[in-house]
Design a protein around this motif. Structure first.
Motif, PDB file in Angstrom:
ATOM      1  N   GLY A 102       0.806  -1.221   0.000  1.00  0.00           N
ATOM      2  CA  GLY A 102       0.000   0.000   0.000  1.00  0.00           C
ATOM      3  C   GLY A 102       0.839   1.270   0.000  1.00  0.00           C
ATOM      4  N   ARG A 103       2.070   1.151   0.399  1.00  0.00           N
ATOM      5  CA  ARG A 103       2.932   2.343   0.400  1.00  0.00           C
ATOM      6  C   ARG A 103       3.564   2.489  -0.987  1.00  0.00           C
ATOM      7  NH1 ARG A 103       5.073   3.093   5.688  1.00  0.00           N
ATOM      8  NH2 ARG A 103       6.506   4.612   4.801  1.00  0.00           N
ATOM      9  N   SER A 104       3.948   3.737  -1.327  1.00  0.00           N
ATOM     10  CA  SER A 104       4.560   3.983  -2.631  1.00  0.00           C
ATOM     11  C   SER A 104       6.047   4.226  -2.483  1.00  0.00           C
ATOM     12  CB  SER A 104       3.934   5.217  -3.277  1.00  0.00           C
ATOM     13  OG  SER A 104       2.620   4.950  -3.602  1.00  0.00           O
ATOM     14  N   TYR A 105       6.785   3.796  -3.484  1.00  0.00           N
ATOM     15  CA  TYR A 105       8.238   3.929  -3.455  1.00  0.00           C
ATOM     16  C   TYR A 105       8.722   4.483  -4.786  1.00  0.00           C
ATOM     17  CZ  TYR A 105       7.668   1.047   0.638  1.00  0.00           C
ATOM     18  OH  TYR A 105       7.257   0.581   1.860  1.00  0.00           O
ATOM     19  N   GLN A 106       9.719   5.330  -4.688  1.00  0.00           N
ATOM     20  CA  GLN A 106      10.366   5.767  -5.920  1.00  0.00           C
ATOM     21  C   GLN A 106      11.865   5.827  -5.716  1.00  0.00           C
ATOM     22  OE1 GLN A 106       8.676  10.136  -5.595  1.00  0.00           O
ATOM     23  NE2 GLN A 106       9.941   9.965  -7.438  1.00  0.00           N
ATOM     24  N   LEU A 107      12.563   5.814  -6.832  1.00  0.00           N
ATOM     25  CA  LEU A 107      14.014   5.770  -6.788  1.00  0.00           C
ATOM     26  C   LEU A 107      14.582   7.114  -7.230  1.00  0.00           C
ATOM     27  CD1 LEU A 107      16.668   3.947  -6.670  1.00  0.00           C
ATOM     28  CD2 LEU A 107      16.329   3.659  -9.130  1.00  0.00           C
ATOM     29  N   GLU A 108      15.598   7.555  -6.512  1.00  0.00           N
ATOM     30  CA  GLU A 108      16.327   8.756  -6.947  1.00  0.00           C
ATOM     31  C   GLU A 108      17.798   8.384  -7.060  1.00  0.00           C
ATOM     32  OE1 GLU A 108      13.367  11.984  -4.804  1.00  0.00           O
ATOM     33  OE2 GLU A 108      15.516  12.041  -4.323  1.00  0.00           O
ATOM     34  N   VAL A 109      18.392   8.740  -8.177  1.00  0.00           N
ATOM     35  CA  VAL A 109      19.787   8.380  -8.421  1.00  0.00           C
ATOM     36  C   VAL A 109      20.553   9.636  -8.820  1.00  0.00           C
ATOM     37  CG1 VAL A 109      21.330   7.136  -9.989  1.00  0.00           C
ATOM     38  CG2 VAL A 109      19.295   6.006  -9.115  1.00  0.00           C
ATOM     39  N   THR A 110      21.717   9.839  -8.216  1.00  0.00           N
ATOM     40  CA  THR A 110      22.609  10.923  -8.658  1.00  0.00           C
ATOM     41  C   THR A 110      23.929  10.274  -9.054  1.00  0.00           C
ATOM     42  OG1 THR A 110      21.563  12.360  -7.043  1.00  0.00           O
ATOM     43  CG2 THR A 110      23.623  13.145  -8.034  1.00  0.00           C
ATOM     44  N   LEU A 111      24.318  10.455 -10.308  1.00  0.00           N
ATOM     45  CA  LEU A 111      25.583   9.879 -10.766  1.00  0.00           C
ATOM     46  C   LEU A 111      26.744  10.751 -10.297  1.00  0.00           C
ATOM     47  CD1 LEU A 111      24.753   8.744 -14.421  1.00  0.00           C
ATOM     48  CD2 LEU A 111      24.367   7.553 -12.263  1.00  0.00           C
ATOM     49  N   SER A 112      27.929  10.209 -10.375  1.00  0.00           N
ATOM     50  CA  SER A 112      29.093  10.944  -9.862  1.00  0.00           C
ATOM     51  C   SER A 112      29.342  12.232 -10.658  1.00  0.00           C
ATOM     52  CB  SER A 112      30.336  10.049  -9.891  1.00  0.00           C
ATOM     53  OG  SER A 112      30.498   9.546 -11.196  1.00  0.00           O
ATOM     54  N   ASP A 113      28.849  12.282 -11.911  1.00  0.00           N
ATOM     55  CA  ASP A 113      29.033  13.515 -12.682  1.00  0.00           C
ATOM     56  C   ASP A 113      27.912  14.520 -12.457  1.00  0.00           C
ATOM     57  OD1 ASP A 113      26.902  12.413 -13.996  1.00  0.00           O
ATOM     58  OD2 ASP A 113      27.952  12.048 -15.877  1.00  0.00           O
ATOM     59  N   GLY A 114      27.020  14.224 -11.523  1.00  0.00           N
ATOM     60  CA  GLY A 114      25.986  15.187 -11.149  1.00  0.00           C
ATOM     61  C   GLY A 114      24.645  14.981 -11.837  1.00  0.00           C
ATOM     62  N   ARG A 115      24.575  14.078 -12.842  1.00  0.00           N
ATOM     63  CA  ARG A 115      23.283  13.842 -13.508  1.00  0.00           C
ATOM     64  C   ARG A 115      22.316  13.197 -12.508  1.00  0.00           C
ATOM     65  NH1 ARG A 115      24.331  10.320 -18.564  1.00  0.00           N
ATOM     66  NH2 ARG A 115      26.325   9.825 -17.602  1.00  0.00           N
ATOM     67  N   ARG A 116      21.072  13.679 -12.525  1.00  0.00           N
ATOM     68  CA  ARG A 116      20.098  13.173 -11.542  1.00  0.00           C
ATOM     69  C   ARG A 116      18.916  12.515 -12.258  1.00  0.00           C
ATOM     70  NH1 ARG A 116      18.346  18.085  -8.875  1.00  0.00           N
ATOM     71  NH2 ARG A 116      16.759  16.752  -7.950  1.00  0.00           N
ATOM     72  N   TYR A 117      18.520  11.400 -11.715  1.00  0.00           N
ATOM     73  CA  TYR A 117      17.426  10.626 -12.314  1.00  0.00           C
ATOM     74  C   TYR A 117      16.409  10.272 -11.243  1.00  0.00           C
ATOM     75  CZ  TYR A 117      20.758  10.223 -16.058  1.00  0.00           C
ATOM     76  OH  TYR A 117      21.633  10.540 -17.046  1.00  0.00           O
ATOM     77  N   ALA A 118      15.155  10.159 -11.644  1.00  0.00           N
ATOM     78  CA  ALA A 118      14.125   9.740 -10.683  1.00  0.00           C
ATOM     79  C   ALA A 118      13.100   8.874 -11.399  1.00  0.00           C
ATOM     80  CB  ALA A 118      13.451  10.970 -10.087  1.00  0.00           C
ATOM     81  N   SER A 119      12.544   7.933 -10.647  1.00  0.00           N
ATOM     82  CA  SER A 119      11.456   7.122 -11.207  1.00  0.00           C
ATOM     83  C   SER A 119      10.137   7.720 -10.738  1.00  0.00           C
ATOM     84  CB  SER A 119      11.578   5.679 -10.714  1.00  0.00           C
ATOM     85  OG  SER A 119      11.197   5.600  -9.352  1.00  0.00           O
ATOM     86  N   THR A 120       9.058   7.318 -11.383  1.00  0.00           N
ATOM     87  CA  THR A 120       7.740   7.712 -10.877  1.00  0.00           C
ATOM     88  C   THR A 120       7.403   6.784  -9.707  1.00  0.00           C
ATOM     89  OG1 THR A 120       6.740   6.239 -12.494  1.00  0.00           O
ATOM     90  CG2 THR A 120       6.913   8.550 -13.120  1.00  0.00           C
ATOM     91  N   PRO A 121       6.579   7.241  -8.754  1.00  0.00           N
ATOM     92  CA  PRO A 121       6.273   6.384  -7.594  1.00  0.00           C
ATOM     93  C   PRO A 121       5.443   5.171  -8.009  1.00  0.00           C
ATOM     94  CG  PRO A 121       5.552   8.661  -7.239  1.00  0.00           C
ATOM     95  CD  PRO A 121       5.934   8.550  -8.678  1.00  0.00           C
ATOM     96  N   GLU A 122       5.688   4.054  -7.336  1.00  0.00           N
ATOM     97  CA  GLU A 122       4.956   2.815  -7.598  1.00  0.00           C
ATOM     98  C   GLU A 122       4.409   2.300  -6.274  1.00  0.00           C
ATOM     99  OE1 GLU A 122       5.287   0.287 -10.756  1.00  0.00           O
ATOM    100  OE2 GLU A 122       4.719   2.345 -11.207  1.00  0.00           O
ATOM    101  N   GLN A 123       3.144   1.932  -6.284  1.00  0.00           N
ATOM    102  CA  GLN A 123       2.525   1.464  -5.039  1.00  0.00           C
ATOM    103  C   GLN A 123       2.695  -0.042  -4.893  1.00  0.00           C
ATOM    104  OE1 GLN A 123      -1.759   1.791  -4.678  1.00  0.00           O
ATOM    105  NE2 GLN A 123      -1.514   2.568  -2.587  1.00  0.00           N
TER     106      GLN A 123
END
Lengths: 369, 812
Positions: A102-123
C-alpha cells in the motif's frame, strides 16, 4: 495480453523459410540502463545501473559505480542503497529493508558527474501466495537447433487463487539450489593459501578443480520476464501456470524456489514489452519493434533516453525438491567430472571453503532432501 | 429486350450537340446518311449485343442492341469503325459513306485467334459511371494472362503489376496504394466492402476468378460517389449475367477447384451467374511431417441475378460468401488454460441489391442497398477436455445509396446522390464455452453512422478539354450506448491520465465529424496523341483497421473514429502526361503528392485484443507520399505487355508530447510501404493460336524495417533496443514468373474448350526477404551472428521456384 501470431510462420512453414541473417545495428552510444525494484522481502531490494557504450567497435555494458541511490517512500522516508563491493553497479538496500503493501516507493539516483534521475512512484501491491506447486516432465519441451532434436525439461507449474476485488499482475523468478563438491578452480596454476597461484609448469589452458571443505550449495537466481495479467481470469483459481523451466542437463537433484511476485501494471507492461522485443518479434505479422519506455527519467533533461523500470512488488516463495535421478531419458549434458590437481603428495592439496554469499551457502537449504 | 444505345463520345461543338440530341430522339436529318451496323459472331452468326462501336472521326458510336444492331446517322465522309466485344478480336473497318449503308461486322472469337482484347464494360450503365480520369482498369483478360502463383488468377496480385500499387510481400493481407497502409483502401465487390480480401493469410485474393468482369482502381481522382478511405478505392465488379444459353467455366488446380455457371432462367428477363471455389486440397499436408495435423480449407461462392423487370427496371442481386478454416497444432495459453490446437475461422457474408431505373434515354436512377458482415474467430479447444473457448469479433456494414445520373448534353453528364452507412463493430468477445479457468468477456459494440451527399460531373468543355469534378460532403456520428473515458488533456492519453468515465445511452450522439471532400480532374488533349491530365482529391476515413504490425491479420480489430481517435483525412494532387504512339504503344508519366492527417501509429507494445479502451495504445500523426510513375504499354499486336517504373516515397511523422508518444524523436521517418524504386514488366507472346507465353518481372527496393540501436541485458535476457523506426531496408525484392497457356489444342470451335496453364512463380528461385527480425541466437550460426548477443533472421515465402499446372475449361 497478446495472442501468439507465430502461427502464420508455422502454417507457411513449407512455403517459406527462416534463415539466419547478419545482425545490423544503428548504434546509439551511452545509453543509461537503470533497473530495480523495492519488494516486501528483506534483502531483496536492489538497483543496477549500467551504461551501454561502444568499446573498440563492440557494444558493451559498463557498470556505473559511485552513484548515490536512494529509495524515497510516500511518507518522505529515505533509504539509501549501498553499492555491492563485489558487484560494481549493483546497489542494495540494507538487509532489514522491506517494503510495505500500500505504500509507494520511488528511486532517486545521482551519478558521480551530477546527472540526476528519478522514477515515478509505484505502489506496492498485496502479496499473493502460491497454493500448489508441481512438476511436469516434458521429454520434448524445446527444439534445439544445434542438436537438431527436442530436449527435455522439467516444467514447474503453479496454482494460485487470484483475488476478485483487484486487478493483479504477476511475475515469476526462481532460484535453483545445487549441491556442490567443487568450491574453486584454477587455470594455469594451483590453489594455495586461499587463492589461485600461477605455476610456470602448468599450461594456461589446464584447469584444476578443488573440492569443498564442507557441505556447500550453490544458488543460481534466474530472472525472467515471465509475467501474467488476471485480466481474463479475475477471481479464479489459476492452474498450471509455468513458473520455471529447468533443462534436463544432468541427473543431479535440485531444489527450486519459486518467487511469485505481484507487480504493478507499469512493471507488467514494461516486462511484456521486453519479452516481445526479445522473443516475440518474429513471424510474418510480427509486432513492430518499439522503444523500451520505462518510468525513469533525467530530472534535469527529460529528453534523455533512459532504459529501465523501478517497480514495487510483493514476493511469496514456495520450494520444491526436484529428484532427477530416476528421470527417464538421457540428460543433454554428459555430467562434469572434476579434474583434481595430481596428488604429489596428496596431503598437500588443499580444499576450498564454501564462502557464504548470495550465490552460495553452507547451510542445508530448507526443503533439501 | 430492347436496349437504348448509350453514346460514348462526342466533340463539344454546338452542331454536334444538336446532332446528338436529335439522334437521341431517333429522328434523322435529311443531309445525313444512315449507317446500320449488325455485329455477329463470325462462326455462328449469333448477333452480339452490347458490343462497343467507335466511329472515327467524331468519336461517335455506342453499344449494340441485344439483336446486335446499331444505327447511326452521319454526314457523308470516310469513317473508321472499330468494334470490340468481350472474348472476340477487335474488328476495324474503313467505309465511305455517301448513301445509306448497311454493314455486317463479323467478330472472330479469341477461342480460335489469340489477340489481346481489352475488356470494357459489357453493362451499358457502366459507361456512364466511368470517370474520365484517375482510374486504372485491370480487365479479366489481363488478369488471366499474368502468371499466377500456384495457378490461381488473382486480382490483388495482378494490381501489384500496375504503377503505384505494392504490398508487404507474398503474405500481405491486401495492397498498398501509393505508399498508403492496407486499410486505407476501400475494397468493393459489387458495391459491398470486403473486409478480409484474401485467403490463406494473404496468398490469394477472395474474388471468384471466373465471374470477374473488371477491377477498377481509383488512385487519383476518386469519384464523389465513393468515400471512406484516404488512399484509394478498388471497385471489383462481377459480370452481369446475360448468356443466351448455359455457359460453364471451371478449373482444377493445385490449391483450389472452381466452377461457375451463367445461364438464362427466363430469356430476356432473368439471368443467373453462380461461381464457387473450394480450396480443400490440404490432403497433401499429410505427407509433410511438420504440417501433418494442419488443416487449411477455404472457399468462396458468389451468386448474381440479373432481372430485367421491365424495360426501364433492371435489378442486380449479388450475394457473396467467403470462409477460411485453418487448424494448426500449436500450444497456446489463453489466461488460465492451455490449448494445443488453434482453429482460425473467418467468415464473410455480403449482399447487395442494385436497382437501375431508366427514366429516359439520358437519365437513370440507381439505388443500391448493401450489407457486409465479417466475423473472424479463433477457437481454442482446452487440452484434455471437450470444451472450447472462442475469441471472436465482427464488423457489420449497411449502406443505402441512391443517385440520379443524367446526360444533360452529349458532352455533359452529371450525377448526384446520397448515401447512408451504418457501421457496427463488435471489437471482441470471449466465450469460455465451458472452460472454467477463463472469464467471459464481451466488449461493447461500437455503432456509427456516416451520411454523405455528393454531386459529380463530367464535361467535355471543348475539343481539347475534359473536366471531371465532384464534391462530397460526409458527416459522421458515433452513437451510444457506450462508456467513454475522459482524460486530462494536459497529459498524453494513458491509463494514468484518466479523469473519469461517461455513459452514453442508446441513440445518444457521442461525437461527430464532418467535412467537404472535393474531387477534381481535368484532361487536356494537346494533340491527337498527347494528353495532359491533372487531378485533386480529398478523402476522409472514419473506419480503420488497427494492427501493430506491417500488415493486418484477418483478426485485426476494426475501429470507428471516436472522441479520442480522429478520422484520417488526405489531400492528393496528381498530374500526368500521356502519349499514344503508333503501333499500339502508350507512354505515360504521372506525378503525385498526398498529404494525410491523423494517420494511425502504435505505442510500443500496443495490444488491442479484448481491450476495452484502445485510445491509450494509439498515436496519430501526419504522412506525406509523393512519387513519379512512368509507364509504357503495348496493347495491340501479337506481342503485348507493359513496363513501368515508379519512384515513390512515403514519410510519416508522429510528434507527441513526450518520448513514449513520439516516434523517431518526432522526426519524419519512412512509412512501412516506402519503396523508392519499383519496376514491373509484363510481356506476352501469342506465338500461334494455341500458345500464349507470358513473362512477368518485378523488382523493387526492399521495404523499411527497424534495426536495433543496441542491446541491453535486462533480467538475464538480451533485449534489442529500438529508438528509431524504419531505419534500414530489407534487401531488394525481385522475381521473374513464367506462364505457358495451351489453348484449345484441337483449334476447333467446340462447345467445350479447355486450356492448360503451366506456371512457374519465382523462376530463378530468389529468396526474397519478407521480413527480418531480431531474436535469441540459435546455435550454429556463429559466423553469421558474429559477437552480437542477439540473432537476426530473415523470413522468405516462396523462396524457390513454385511450379504448377492447372486446367480450366469453358462450355457454352
Amino acid at each position: 495480453m497478446r495472442f501468439p501470431v507465430v502461427y502464420i510462420t508455422v502454417f507457411l512453414g513449407t512455403l517459406g523459410c527462416v534463415d539466419p541473417y547478419q545482425p545490423a545495428y544503428h548504434h546509439l552510444d551511452k545509453l543509461l540502463i537503470i533497473q530495480g525494484r523495492a519488494t516486501d522481502r528483506a534483502g531483496d531490494t536492489e538497483v543496477s545501473i549500467n551504461e551501454s557504450t561502444l568499446l573498440l567497435g563492440s557494444y558493451v555494458s559498463r557498470p556505473i559505480s559511485g552513484a548515490v541511490a536512494i529509495i524515497v517512500d510516500d511518507q518522505g522516508g529515505q533509504t539509501p542503497l549501498m553499492e555491492d563491493p563485489e558487484f560494481p553497479g549493483t546497489y542494495r538496500a540494507p538487509e532489514v529493508f522491506a517494503g510495505i503493501t500500500g505504500r509507494s516507493y520511488q528511486l532517486e539516483v545521482t551519478l558521480s558527474d551530477g546527472r540526476r534521475y528519478a522514477s515515478t512512484p509505484e505502489q506496492l501491491p498485496t502479496g499473493i501466495p502460491v497454493d500448489s506447486l508441481y512438476v511436469v516432465f516434458d521429454p520434448e519441451n524445446r527444439y534445439n537447433e544445434q542438436r537438431e532434436e527436442f530436449t527435455a525439461s522439467h516444467r514447474i507449474l503453479v496454482d494460485w487463487r487470484d483475488p476478485r476485488d483487484q486487478v493483479n499482475f504477476y511475475q515469476w523468478r526462481y532460484r535453483i539450489f545445487r549441491e556442490e563438491i567443487v568450491c574453486t578452480s584454477c587455470d594455469g596454476g594451483v590453489y594455495r593459501d586461499g587463492s589461485c597461484q600461477d605455476r610456470d609448469s602448468i599450461p594456461a589452458d589446464v584447469r584444476y578443480d578443488y573440492l569443498c571443505n564442507g557441505p556447500c550449495w550453490s544458488i543460481t537466481p534466474v530472472n525472467t520476464t515471465n509475467v501474467f495479467s488476471d485480466e481474463l481470469v479475475n477471481g479464479q483459481t489459476v492452474r498450471g501456470k509455468e513458473a520455471a523451466n529447468i533443462l534436463f542437463e544432468s541427473r543431479k537433484n535440485l531444489l527450486v524456489e519459486i518467487n511469485q511476485y505481484t507487480i504493478t501494471s507499469g512493471q507488467y507492461k514494461f516486462n511484456r514489452l521486453l519479452t516481445e522485443l526479445a522473443l516475440e518479434s518474429g513471424g510474418l505479422n510480427a509486432t513492430l519493434p518499439g522503444s523500451i519506455v520505462g518510468n525513469i527519467s533525467n530530472v534535469q533533461d527529460p529528453e534523455e533516453i533512459v532504459i529501465g523500470f523501478f517497480g514495487a512488488s510483493a514476493r511469496r516463495d514456495r520450494r520444491i525438491f526436484l529428484r532427477r535421478t530416476d528421470t527417464e531419458g538421457t540428460p543433454t549434458g554428459e555430467g562434469y567430472t572434476p579434474k583434481l590437481e595430481p596428488p604429489s603428495p596428496p596431503e598437500n592439496i588443499p580444499r576450498a571453503p564454501c564462502t557464504e554469499s548470495l550465490y552460495r551457502t553452507t547451510q542445508k537449504p530448507e526443503g533439501w532432501r | 429486350m430492347k436496349s437504348t444505345p448509350y453514346y460514348i463520345g462526342h466533340t463539344g461543338s454546338l452542331l454536334w450537340l444538336f446532332l446528338f440530341l436529335i439522334f437521341g430522339k431517333g429522328i434523322a436529318i435529311a443531309q445525313d446518311h444512315r449507317l446500320s451496323l449488325s455485329v455477329q459472331d463470325a462462326e455462328t452468326g449469333t448477333p452480339l449485343g452490347l458490343a462497343t462501336v467507335l466511329i472515327q472521326p467524331g468519336e461517335r458510336g455506342g453499344v449494340t442492341r441485344t439483336d446486335g444492331t446499331l444505327g447511326v446517322d452521319l454526314p457523308a465522309g470516310e469513317y473508321e469503325i472499330s468494334v470490340n466485344f468481350l472474348g472476340y478480336r477487335e474488328s476495324i473497318r474503313r467505309v465511305t459513306l455517301n448513301e445509306p449503308l448497311s454493314l455486317t461486322i463479323k467478330l472472330e472469337s479469341t477461342a480460335t485467334g489469340l489477340e489481346t482484347v481489352e475488356v470494357v464494360g459489357n453493362d451499358a450503365s457502366d459507361l456512364l459511371e466511368r470517370p474520365l480520369l484517375g482510374v486504372q482498369r485491370l480487365s479479366k483478360k489481363q488478369l488471366d494472362e499474368l502468371p499466377a502463383v500456384l495457378g490461381e488468377t488473382d486480382v490483388l496480385k495482378g494490381l501489384q503489376m500496375l504503377p503505384g500499387v505494392g504490398s508487404a510481400g507474398e503474405a500481405s493481407n491486401g495492397i498498398s496504394v501509393r505508399g498508403g497502409s492496407i486499410d486505407q483502401n476501400l475494397v468493393l465487390l459489387d458495391h459491398v466492402p470486403v473486409f478480409n480480401p484474401t485467403h490463406l493469410f494473404g496468398l490469394f485474393s477472395v474474388f471468384p476468378p471466373d465471374g470477374i468482369r473488371s477491377a477498377d482502381l481509383y488512385q487519383g481522382n476518386v469519384p464523389a460517389r465513393f468515400g471512406g478511405r484516404v488512399a484509394s478505392v478498388l471497385d471489383v465488379r462481377m459480370k452481369s449475367p446475360s448468356a443466351e444459353g448455359l455457359e460453364l467455366q471451371g478449373g482444377v488446380g493445385l490449391i483450389s477447384n472452381r466452377l461457375s455457371l451463367e445461364a438464362p432462367i427466363v430469356r430476356d428477363k432473368l439471368y443467373i451467374l453462380g461461381a464457387v471455389r473450394l480450396g480443400l486440397n490440404d490432403f497433401w499436408f499429410d505427407v509433410i511431417e511438420q504440417l501433418k495435423d494442419t488443416r487449411a480449407n477455404f472457399g468462396d461462392a458468389l451468386l448474381k441475378l440479373r432481372w430485367q423487370a421491365a424495360e426501364q427496371h433492371l435489378f442486380h442481386l449479388t450475394g457473396f460468401y467467403s470462409r477460411d478454416y485453418y487448424q494448426i497444432d500449436l500450444i497456446s495459453r489463453l489466461a488460465g488454460f492451455t490449448s494445443d490446437k488453434n482453429i482460425y475461422d473467418y467468415e464473410t457474408l455480403n449482399g447487395s441489391l442494385d436497382w437501375h431505373y431508366t427514366l429516359n434515354d439520358r437519365t437513370y436512377l440507381q439505388t443500391v442497398l448493401a450489407s457486409a458482415d465479417y466475423t473472424p474467430s479463433i477457437r481454442l479447444p482446452e487440452t484434455g477436455t471437450a470444451k472450447e473457448a472462442v475469441l471472436s469479433s465482427s464488423i457489420l456494414y449497411h449502406s443505402l445509396q441512391t443517385s440520379l445520373h443524367h446526360r444533360a448534353a452529349p458532352n455533359l453528364q452529371w450525377s448526384g446522390g446520397v448515401q447512408l452507412i451504418r457501421y457496427q463493430s463488435r471489437p471482441g468477445t470471449l466465450h469460455p464455452g465451458g472452460v472454467t479457468s477463463v472469464n467471459a468477456v464481451a466488449l461493447p459494440a461500437e455503432t456509427a453512422y456516416e451520411t454523405a451527399v455528393y454531386l459529380e460531373g463530367e464535361w467535355e468543355a471543348g475539343e481539347h478539354l475534359s473536366i471531371s469534378t465532384g464534391l462530397r460532403y460526409g458527416h459522421y456520428f458515433q452513437m451510444g450506448p457506450l462508456t467513454v473515458r475522459t482524460y486530462d488533456h494536459a497529459k498524453p492519453l494513458g491509463d494514468d491520465s484518466v479523469t473519469g468515465q461517461q455513459e452514453y445511452n442508446r441513440g445518444a450522439v457521442i461525437t461527430t465529424y464532418g467535412g467537404w471532400e472535393p474531387r477534381f480532374g481535368l484532361r487536356w488533349q494537346a494533340t491527337e496523341r498527347l494528353t495532359l491530365k491533372a487531378a485533386y482529391s480529398a478523402n476522409r476515413q472514419y473506419l480503420q483497421n488497427i494492427f501493430n504490425a506491417t500488415t493486418p491479420l484477418p483478426t485485426s480489430r476494426w475501429k470507428t473514429a471516436d472522441q479520442h481517435i480522429r478520422p484520417q483525412s488526405s489531400h492528393l494532387v496528381s498530374a500526368g502526361v500521356f502519349y499514344t504512339a503508333g503501333s499500339g504503344y502508350e507512354l505515360g508519366v504521372e506525378a503525385y503528392f498526398r498529404h494525410t492527417r491523423d494517420l494511425l501509429e502504435y505505442k510500443p507494445g500496443a495490444e488491442f485484443l479484448l481491450k476495452k479502451f484502445v485510445e491509450t495504445e494509439l498515436l496519430q500523426g501526419e504522412g506525406r507520399a509523393f512519387g513519379l510513375e512512368f509507364s509504357l504499354r503495348k496493347t495491340a499486336g501479337r506481342n503485348t505487355g507493359w513496363f513501368n517504373y515508379t519512384f515513390s516515397r512515403v514519410f510519416n511523422q508522429v510528434s507527441g508530447a513526450d518520448f513514449s508518444n513520439r516516434i523517431n524523436q518526432g522526426e519524419w521517418y519512412p512509412g512501412n510501404f516506402d519503396r523508392p524504386h519499383t519496376l514491373n514488366a509484363v510481356y506476352t507472346v501469342a506465338g500461334n493460336p494455341h500458345h500464349t507465353l507470358s513473362l512477368n518481372f518485378t523488382m523493387s527496393s526492399g521495404r523499411p524495417y527497424t534495426i536495433p540501436n543496441g542491446f541491453v541485458e535486462i533480467d538475464d535476457v538480451g533485449v534489442p533496443v529500438f529508438f528509431e523506426r524504419n531505419n534500414a531496408r530489407i534487401p531488394a525484392y525481385h522475381r521473374l514468373d513464367f506462364s505457358w497457356k495451351i489453348l484449345n489444342p484441337g483449334m476447333r470451335k467446340r462447345r467445350w474448350t479447355g486450356e492448360w496453364i503451366f506456371t512457374v512463380y519465382n523462376l530463378y528461385g530468389r529468396k526474397n526477404a519478407y521480413n527480418i527480425y531480431y531474436g535469441p541466437r540459435t546455435g550454429g550460426y556463429g559466423q553469421i551472428f558474429g559477437n552480437s548477443p542477439i540473432g537476426a533472421y530473415r523470413i522468405s515465402i516462396f523462396g524457390a521456384p513454385i511450379v504448377s499446372l492447372s486446367y480450366q475449361f469453358k462450355f457454352r
